[in-house]
Scaffold this motif. Structure first.
Motif, short mmCIF file in Angstrom:
data_model
loop_
_atom_site.label_atom_id
_atom_site.label_comp_id
_atom_site.label_asym_id
_atom_site.label_seq_id
_atom_site.Cartn_x
_atom_site.Cartn_y
_atom_site.Cartn_z
N GLN A 33 2.12 7.55 -3.10
CA GLN A 33 0.91 7.31 -3.91
C GLN A 33 1.06 7.77 -5.30
O GLN A 33 0.52 7.31 -6.27
CB GLN A 33 -0.40 7.26 -3.04
N ASP A 34 1.13 9.06 -5.22
CA ASP A 34 1.10 9.98 -6.39
C ASP A 34 2.16 9.68 -7.32
O ASP A 34 2.05 9.51 -8.51
CB ASP A 34 1.41 11.56 -5.97
N PHE A 55 3.57 1.55 2.98
CA PHE A 55 4.73 2.56 3.12
C PHE A 55 3.73 3.72 3.66
O PHE A 55 3.02 4.18 3.40
CB PHE A 55 5.14 3.14 1.74
N ILE A 56 4.44 4.32 4.94
CA ILE A 56 4.08 5.26 5.67
C ILE A 56 5.07 6.48 5.53
O ILE A 56 5.96 6.48 6.34
CB ILE A 56 3.84 5.03 7.22
N PRO A 57 5.04 7.30 4.67
CA PRO A 57 5.72 8.46 4.65
C PRO A 57 5.44 9.22 5.94
O PRO A 57 4.57 9.16 6.65
CB PRO A 57 5.24 9.33 3.51
N LEU A 112 0.98 -1.06 -0.06
CA LEU A 112 -0.19 -0.34 -0.02
C LEU A 112 0.88 1.38 -0.11
O LEU A 112 1.94 1.29 0.76
CB LEU A 112 -1.02 0.08 1.13
N PHE A 142 0.74 5.90 0.12
CA PHE A 142 -0.10 6.94 0.67
C PHE A 142 0.45 8.22 0.32
O PHE A 142 1.88 8.12 0.02
CB PHE A 142 -0.29 6.93 2.11
N ALA A 143 -0.01 9.20 0.36
CA ALA A 143 0.41 10.55 0.14
C ALA A 143 1.30 10.58 -1.02
O ALA A 143 0.86 10.11 -2.21
CB ALA A 143 1.04 10.91 1.42
#
Lengths: 77, 152
Positions: free
Chosen positions: A11-12, A70-72, A5, A7-8
């Motif tokens: 993800q873009d 992935f958690i930036p 997964l 995010f932020a």
């Protein structure tokens, strides 16, 4: 199989929120390097990794069916 | 009993968060309201976009509430965070903490917002006249490495 997964910003850049991929047996660090190389994502290095919604250390092994996110750096509040 | 932590697309009703912690034992309810600021370091924001890894974010918000109850055993916290597009002055986060006496309610409320910025997977994207950017790093100790105590 595993779910990866994003995010932020990641993800873009990847262009997807989710990728189905087999990561079984890899360490968190190896998954980071894989994503960094495959998507030319230098920012992947700065992300923390969550396995099944819990933060994981770099030497944690990915198991079958694990959801790897992935958690930036977060910016809620 | 309603959940003490939640994420919503809709405007947060502040009174609803407060009501979750009001009880006879409390002599104080501290409410923190985080709103969308127009100017950051001189740069004008047009609007914000918040994204959450929702299932994990709710879990981490609940963890913060558990940490608060461990540190301040008489405290009752509630946290709500909004996601989606937010306009200037919109409410992004509401934290309410009730305690028997006021000092603990201030301390626990401060603790909650600082922890939010460390472990809760929610991100904001600032939209400007000339572009947009996902914001991070507001409180990173060491990027990419979770603190030992945050690994379970």
């Amino acid at each position: 199989m595993n779910q990866l997964l994003f995010f932020a910003e990641l993800q873009d850049r990847v262009g997807k929120e989710r990728i189905d991929i087999d990561l079984e047996g890899k360490t968190v660090q190896q998954v980071k390097e894989y994503v960094e190389d495959t998507y030319e994502l230098h920012k992947a290095k700065e992300a923390m990794i969550a396995i099944n919604e819990e933060f994981a250390s770099r030497d944690t092994l990915i198991k079958k069916g694990d959801v790897v996110a992935f958690i930036p750096p977060v910016s809620g509040g | 009993m309603s959940e003490s932590c939640y994420i919503t697309q809709k405007p947060i009703i502040i009174q609803d968060v407060v009501d979750r912690v009001v009880r006879p034992e409390a002599g104080a309810v501290n409410t923190f309201i985080g709103t969308v600021r127009e100017f950051t370091k001189g740069k004008q924001t047009l609007y914000l976009e918040y994204q959450a890894y929702e299932s994990m974010a709710v879990k981490k918000m609940e963890e913060i509430c558990t940490e608060i109850k461990r540190r301040w055993p008489d405290a009752e916290p509630s946290i709500a965070h909004r996601v989606g597009r937010l306009e200037i002055t919109d409410v992004a986060v509401v934290i309410a903490v009730s305690t028997p006496h006021r000092a603990e309610s201030y301390e626990a409320s401060r603790y909650a917002i600082e922890r939010m910025k460390e472990i809760v997977p929610i991100w904001k994207k600032e939209h400007w006249h000339d572009g947009a950017k996902w914001i991070g790093d507001q409180k990173e100790r060491q990027p990419g490495v979770p603190a030992k105590e945050d690994i379970q």
